[in-house]
Design a protein around this motif. Structure first.
Motif, PDB file in Angstrom:
ATOM      1  N   LYS A 196       4.409   5.555  -1.747  1.00 49.99           N
ATOM      2  CA  LYS A 196       3.487   4.988  -2.736  1.00 49.99           C
ATOM      3  C   LYS A 196       3.310   5.953  -3.909  1.00 49.99           C
ATOM      4  O   LYS A 196       3.100   7.151  -3.700  1.00 49.99           O
ATOM      5  N   ILE A 198       1.079   7.328  -6.792  1.00 53.56           N
ATOM      6  CA  ILE A 198      -0.356   7.363  -7.107  1.00 53.56           C
ATOM      7  C   ILE A 198      -0.564   8.099  -8.425  1.00 53.56           C
ATOM      8  O   ILE A 198      -0.071   9.216  -8.608  1.00 53.56           O
ATOM      9  N   GLU A 227      -0.278   2.806  -7.026  1.00 49.19           N
ATOM     10  CA  GLU A 227      -1.732   2.772  -6.848  1.00 49.19           C
ATOM     11  C   GLU A 227      -2.345   3.565  -7.995  1.00 49.19           C
ATOM     12  O   GLU A 227      -2.068   4.762  -8.113  1.00 49.19           O
TER      13      GLU A 227
END
Ligand code: PMP
Length: 287
Positions: A196, A198, A227
């Protein structure tokens, strides 16, 4: 060889381009800027940089110095006159030189904005050896003003941050406010954990990076999960990867934060893939 630069309607040898000592940017940092990269003689993300310039001008109630088409033509002409294949174009707009020092803004009817552009040739910009090894960052407190979304020339603290990093044997500094990373001295900051990506969400706390917008779009198109939220230095130190983005460095792997190695201490796969996608797509879309 002397560069040809642009100042208020004229193309001049750099030594002949002179700005008044009463210019508001010189006296009060009352100016905004943009940096656009050039790859293969083409302008990268130009529309984004111009859109952000317009926003910076509007937020500061500063007159627009020229129309989009004219600014594009000036950029292109400087690339041609200076034979830039890879490099950067710096553009600065100031509120002008009212002829005296006063805190109040001058009347825009009688005080024209100052418009300056110059090129910086950087052969090998895209094939940077630094991107292959990655860079080290330290963390410092973010003590800048509260409108970091406006790209002003108030760069003293970021400049001090670079010097603090240098002194500590690192390459750059990530700034921290209320326990979370805001951004780098001249770039947006990212970590990667369990695949992910970020990165801090957009607000007045950070500059809305043009490279950030493009890279996040490409990441989502490649089915990567993004994210947008604040993260801490501790979280970054435990991440699998870290990197930053900017118009002058594209996607740059970060391999060490405050002395702690990130992942195995070498550039991460996600960062390198995003760098490759960004460079490929930008070259195709350059104007
Ligand atoms: N944050 C800051 C503080 C910056 O100075 C920059 C580069 N000007 C960025 C982020 C990255 O923005 P961009 O991708 O538009 O160069």
């Amino acid at each position: 060889m002397s560069r040809t630069v642009y100042l208020n309607g004229e193309y001049l040898p750099e030594a002949e381009a002179k700005v008044s000592i009463f210019d508001r940017a010189f006296l009060m940092a009352d100016g905004v800027y943009e940096v656009t990269s050039v790859l293969g003689g083409k302008l990268i993300d130009f529309d984004g940089h111009l859109a952000r310039l317009e926003r910076s001008l509007t937020e500061l109630d500063m007159p627009k110095p020229a129309a989009f088409d004219e600014l594009l033509e000036i950029h292109r002409k400087l690339v041609e006159l200076n034979g830039i294949d890879e490099g950067l174009i710096y553009l600065q707009v100031t509120r002008g030189a009212p002829g005296d020092r006063d805190f109040a803004f001058p009347d825009p009817e009688s005080c024209e904005p100052t418009l300056v552009l110059f090129t910086q040739s950087k052969p090998g910009l895209a094939d940077s050896p630094t991107a292959k090894t990655g860079i080290k960052v330290i963390s410092i407190e973010d003590i800048r003003w509260g409108r970091r979304d406006i790209k002003t020339v108030q760069l003293l603290y970021p400049s001090m941050g670079k010097m603090m990093a240098k002194k500590a044997g690192a390459d750059d500094a990530w700034m921290v406010e209320d326990g979370a990373v805001t951004e780098g001295t001249s770039n947006n900051a990212y970590i990667v954990k369990d695949g992910k990506i970020i990165t801090r969400n957009l607000s007045t706390d950070i500059l809305h990076g043009i490279t950030r917008a493009a890279v996040l779009k490409f990441a989502r198109e490649a089915q990567m999960i993004v994210e947008e939220r604040p993260f801490t230095i501790e979280e970054a130190q435990q991440a699998d990867e870290a990197f930053y983005t900017s118009a002058s460095a594209f996607v740059m792997p970060v391999v060490e934060i405050d002395g702690a190695k990130i992942g195995d201490g070498t550039p991460g796969g996600v960062a390198l893939r995003l760098r490759e996608i960004y460079l490929d797509e930008s070259r195709k879309a350059g104007i």
